[in-house]
Design a protein around this motif. Sequence first.
Motif, PDB file in Angstrom:
ATOM      1  N   ARG A  25       0.821  -1.221   0.000  1.00  0.00           N
ATOM      2  CA  ARG A  25       0.000   0.000   0.000  1.00  0.00           C
ATOM      3  C   ARG A  25       0.847   1.260   0.000  1.00  0.00           C
ATOM      4  NH1 ARG A  25      -4.288  -2.195   4.433  1.00  0.00           N
ATOM      5  NH2 ARG A  25      -5.497  -3.484   2.996  1.00  0.00           N
ATOM      6  N   ALA A  26       1.981   1.218   0.683  1.00  0.00           N
ATOM      7  CA  ALA A  26       2.828   2.404   0.817  1.00  0.00           C
ATOM      8  C   ALA A  26       3.964   2.447  -0.216  1.00  0.00           C
ATOM      9  CB  ALA A  26       3.429   2.439   2.221  1.00  0.00           C
ATOM     10  N   TRP A  27       4.050   1.433  -1.060  1.00  0.00           N
ATOM     11  CA  TRP A  27       5.183   1.292  -1.979  1.00  0.00           C
ATOM     12  C   TRP A  27       5.302   2.483  -2.920  1.00  0.00           C
ATOM     13  CZ3 TRP A  27       9.192  -1.824  -1.916  1.00  0.00           C
ATOM     14  CH2 TRP A  27      10.010  -1.890  -3.038  1.00  0.00           C
ATOM     15  N   GLN A  28       6.531   2.975  -3.054  1.00  0.00           N
ATOM     16  CA  GLN A  28       6.861   4.005  -4.028  1.00  0.00           C
ATOM     17  C   GLN A  28       7.993   3.456  -4.887  1.00  0.00           C
ATOM     18  OE1 GLN A  28       5.284   6.992  -4.509  1.00  0.00           O
ATOM     19  NE2 GLN A  28       3.857   6.215  -2.966  1.00  0.00           N
ATOM     20  N   ALA A  29       7.708   3.234  -6.151  1.00  0.00           N
ATOM     21  CA  ALA A  29       8.718   2.692  -7.055  1.00  0.00           C
ATOM     22  C   ALA A  29       9.800   3.734  -7.315  1.00  0.00           C
ATOM     23  CB  ALA A  29       8.072   2.278  -8.375  1.00  0.00           C
ATOM     24  N   VAL A  30      10.984   3.262  -7.661  1.00  0.00           N
ATOM     25  CA  VAL A  30      12.083   4.162  -8.005  1.00  0.00           C
ATOM     26  C   VAL A  30      11.662   5.035  -9.178  1.00  0.00           C
ATOM     27  CG1 VAL A  30      14.456   4.262  -8.838  1.00  0.00           C
ATOM     28  CG2 VAL A  30      13.820   2.578  -7.105  1.00  0.00           C
ATOM     29  N   ASP A  31      11.034   4.427 -10.162  1.00  0.00           N
ATOM     30  CA  ASP A  31      10.460   5.161 -11.300  1.00  0.00           C
ATOM     31  C   ASP A  31       8.967   5.296 -11.013  1.00  0.00           C
ATOM     32  OD1 ASP A  31       9.559   6.173 -13.688  1.00  0.00           O
ATOM     33  OD2 ASP A  31      10.566   4.673 -14.943  1.00  0.00           O
ATOM     34  N   LYS A  33       6.358   6.021 -12.474  1.00  0.00           N
ATOM     35  CA  LYS A  33       5.349   5.462 -13.384  1.00  0.00           C
ATOM     36  C   LYS A  33       5.120   3.969 -13.148  1.00  0.00           C
ATOM     37  CE  LYS A  33       8.458   4.527 -17.204  1.00  0.00           C
ATOM     38  NZ  LYS A  33       8.888   4.848 -18.535  1.00  0.00           N
ATOM     39  N   ASN A  34       6.025   3.297 -12.421  1.00  0.00           N
ATOM     40  CA  ASN A  34       5.886   1.873 -12.122  1.00  0.00           C
ATOM     41  C   ASN A  34       5.236   1.589 -10.774  1.00  0.00           C
ATOM     42  OD1 ASN A  34       7.164   1.234 -14.547  1.00  0.00           O
ATOM     43  ND2 ASN A  34       9.178   1.233 -13.591  1.00  0.00           N
ATOM     44  N   THR A  35       4.920   2.625 -10.025  1.00  0.00           N
ATOM     45  CA  THR A  35       4.406   2.435  -8.670  1.00  0.00           C
ATOM     46  C   THR A  35       3.148   1.576  -8.643  1.00  0.00           C
ATOM     47  OG1 THR A  35       5.414   4.462  -7.840  1.00  0.00           O
ATOM     48  CG2 THR A  35       3.521   3.630  -6.626  1.00  0.00           C
ATOM     49  N   ASP A  37       1.976  -0.617 -10.819  1.00  0.00           N
ATOM     50  CA  ASP A  37       2.267  -2.003 -11.209  1.00  0.00           C
ATOM     51  C   ASP A  37       2.993  -2.757 -10.096  1.00  0.00           C
ATOM     52  OD1 ASP A  37       1.110  -1.654 -13.692  1.00  0.00           O
ATOM     53  OD2 ASP A  37       3.019  -1.235 -14.706  1.00  0.00           O
ATOM     54  N   GLU A  38       3.949  -2.106  -9.458  1.00  0.00           N
ATOM     55  CA  GLU A  38       4.703  -2.770  -8.398  1.00  0.00           C
ATOM     56  C   GLU A  38       3.832  -2.992  -7.165  1.00  0.00           C
ATOM     57  OE1 GLU A  38       8.535  -0.904  -7.768  1.00  0.00           O
ATOM     58  OE2 GLU A  38       9.097  -1.219  -9.867  1.00  0.00           O
ATOM     59  N   ARG A  39       2.953  -2.057  -6.852  1.00  0.00           N
ATOM     60  CA  ARG A  39       2.019  -2.252  -5.736  1.00  0.00           C
ATOM     61  C   ARG A  39       1.114  -3.454  -6.005  1.00  0.00           C
ATOM     62  NH1 ARG A  39      -0.108   3.791  -3.967  1.00  0.00           N
ATOM     63  NH2 ARG A  39       1.836   4.404  -2.960  1.00  0.00           N
ATOM     64  N   GLN A  40       0.613  -3.539  -7.233  1.00  0.00           N
ATOM     65  CA  GLN A  40      -0.253  -4.659  -7.600  1.00  0.00           C
ATOM     66  C   GLN A  40       0.528  -5.975  -7.520  1.00  0.00           C
ATOM     67  OE1 GLN A  40      -2.072  -4.338 -11.466  1.00  0.00           O
ATOM     68  NE2 GLN A  40      -3.034  -6.340 -11.313  1.00  0.00           N
ATOM     69  N   TYR A  41       1.768  -5.975  -7.985  1.00  0.00           N
ATOM     70  CA  TYR A  41       2.601  -7.179  -7.923  1.00  0.00           C
ATOM     71  C   TYR A  41       2.787  -7.625  -6.474  1.00  0.00           C
ATOM     72  CZ  TYR A  41       6.666 -10.182  -7.860  1.00  0.00           C
ATOM     73  OH  TYR A  41       7.505 -11.235  -7.621  1.00  0.00           O
ATOM     74  N   ILE A  42       3.098  -6.687  -5.587  1.00  0.00           N
ATOM     75  CA  ILE A  42       3.314  -7.031  -4.184  1.00  0.00           C
ATOM     76  C   ILE A  42       2.059  -7.666  -3.587  1.00  0.00           C
ATOM     77  CG2 ILE A  42       3.727  -6.084  -1.872  1.00  0.00           C
ATOM     78  CD1 ILE A  42       5.544  -3.963  -3.290  1.00  0.00           C
ATOM     79  N   ALA A  43       0.901  -7.066  -3.837  1.00  0.00           N
ATOM     80  CA  ALA A  43      -0.359  -7.593  -3.286  1.00  0.00           C
ATOM     81  C   ALA A  43      -0.665  -8.982  -3.843  1.00  0.00           C
ATOM     82  CB  ALA A  43      -1.500  -6.633  -3.596  1.00  0.00           C
ATOM     83  N   GLU A  44      -0.539  -9.160  -5.154  1.00  0.00           N
ATOM     84  CA  GLU A  44      -0.846 -10.448  -5.774  1.00  0.00           C
ATOM     85  C   GLU A  44       0.148 -11.530  -5.361  1.00  0.00           C
ATOM     86  OE1 GLU A  44      -1.025  -9.638  -9.962  1.00  0.00           O
ATOM     87  OE2 GLU A  44      -2.973  -8.630  -9.785  1.00  0.00           O
ATOM     88  N   GLU A  45       1.430 -11.184  -5.329  1.00  0.00           N
ATOM     89  CA  GLU A  45       2.463 -12.151  -4.953  1.00  0.00           C
ATOM     90  C   GLU A  45       2.303 -12.559  -3.486  1.00  0.00           C
ATOM     91  OE1 GLU A  45       6.255 -14.116  -6.088  1.00  0.00           O
ATOM     92  OE2 GLU A  45       4.329 -13.642  -6.970  1.00  0.00           O
ATOM     93  N   THR A  46       1.956 -11.601  -2.643  1.00  0.00           N
ATOM     94  CA  THR A  46       1.738 -11.898  -1.224  1.00  0.00           C
ATOM     95  C   THR A  46       0.597 -12.888  -1.066  1.00  0.00           C
ATOM     96  OG1 THR A  46       2.576  -9.740  -0.537  1.00  0.00           O
ATOM     97  CG2 THR A  46       1.124 -10.892   1.015  1.00  0.00           C
ATOM     98  N   HIS A  78      15.198  -2.607   1.261  1.00  0.00           N
ATOM     99  CA  HIS A  78      16.561  -2.101   1.117  1.00  0.00           C
ATOM    100  C   HIS A  78      16.894  -1.722  -0.330  1.00  0.00           C
ATOM    101  CE1 HIS A  78      20.812  -1.593   1.943  1.00  0.00           C
ATOM    102  NE2 HIS A  78      21.055  -2.328   0.867  1.00  0.00           N
ATOM    103  N   TYR A  79      16.591  -2.618  -1.254  1.00  0.00           N
ATOM    104  CA  TYR A  79      16.968  -2.401  -2.647  1.00  0.00           C
ATOM    105  C   TYR A  79      15.905  -1.647  -3.448  1.00  0.00           C
ATOM    106  CZ  TYR A  79      20.820  -5.570  -1.776  1.00  0.00           C
ATOM    107  OH  TYR A  79      21.951  -6.162  -1.263  1.00  0.00           O
ATOM    108  N   LYS A  80      14.769  -1.363  -2.818  1.00  0.00           N
ATOM    109  CA  LYS A  80      13.666  -0.653  -3.490  1.00  0.00           C
ATOM    110  C   LYS A  80      13.220  -1.409  -4.736  1.00  0.00           C
ATOM    111  CE  LYS A  80      14.271   3.214  -0.962  1.00  0.00           C
ATOM    112  NZ  LYS A  80      14.500   2.737   0.361  1.00  0.00           N
ATOM    113  N   ASN A  81      13.173  -2.748  -4.594  1.00  0.00           N
ATOM    114  CA  ASN A  81      12.793  -3.619  -5.703  1.00  0.00           C
ATOM    115  C   ASN A  81      11.941  -4.753  -5.137  1.00  0.00           C
ATOM    116  OD1 ASN A  81      12.610  -5.416  -7.823  1.00  0.00           O
ATOM    117  ND2 ASN A  81      14.797  -5.443  -8.256  1.00  0.00           N
ATOM    118  N   PRO A  82      10.662  -4.838  -5.543  1.00  0.00           N
ATOM    119  CA  PRO A  82       9.791  -5.872  -4.967  1.00  0.00           C
ATOM    120  C   PRO A  82       9.986  -7.265  -5.562  1.00  0.00           C
ATOM    121  CG  PRO A  82       8.584  -4.639  -6.596  1.00  0.00           C
ATOM    122  CD  PRO A  82       9.941  -3.982  -6.473  1.00  0.00           C
TER     123      PRO A  82
END
Length: 121
Positions: A25-31, A33-35, A37-46, A78-82
Motif C-alpha cells: 500500500r505504501a510502496w513508491q517505485a524508483v520510477d 510510473k511503475n508504482t 504495477d509494483e504495488r499490484q505485484y506485491i499484493a498479488e504475490e503476497t 533495502h533495494y527498493k525492488n519488490p
Amino acid sequence: MSVHANVQLRHRVKALYRDFIRLGRAWQAVDAKNTADERQYIAEETRRLFRENAHLKTEQEIEERVLEAEARLEMARHYKNPYPRMTNVPPFTMAAGKGRQGSEQRRQHSLPTHLKSYHKP
C-alpha cells in the motif's frame, strides 16, 4: 508442535502478511510510473505465496518459509525492488544428468559467506 509454539508461529505469520500488505500500500517505485504495477505485484504475490504455503504443517517448514519471507521483505525495502533477487551460481551448476552430485556440491559452495553457517550438510 506445542500449542504455545503454534500460537506464536501463527502470530508471526499473520504479522508478516500484514507487513507485506502495508508495504504494498505504501510502496513508491524508483520510477514513479511503475508504482501502481509494483504495488499490484506485491499484493498479488503476497496473496499467492501465502495461499500456496497455507498447507504447511510442521514447525520447521513454516519457520523456513517465514525466514524466506522476512528476508525477501527486507531486500525489497533495502533495494527498493519488490521482485525476487537472483542468486549467482557457478557456470554449469544446475546441469542435469551425469555429474548431478558435483552440481549439488558446486551449488552448496556458491552460497554467500554470510549464509554458509545456516547450511546443514
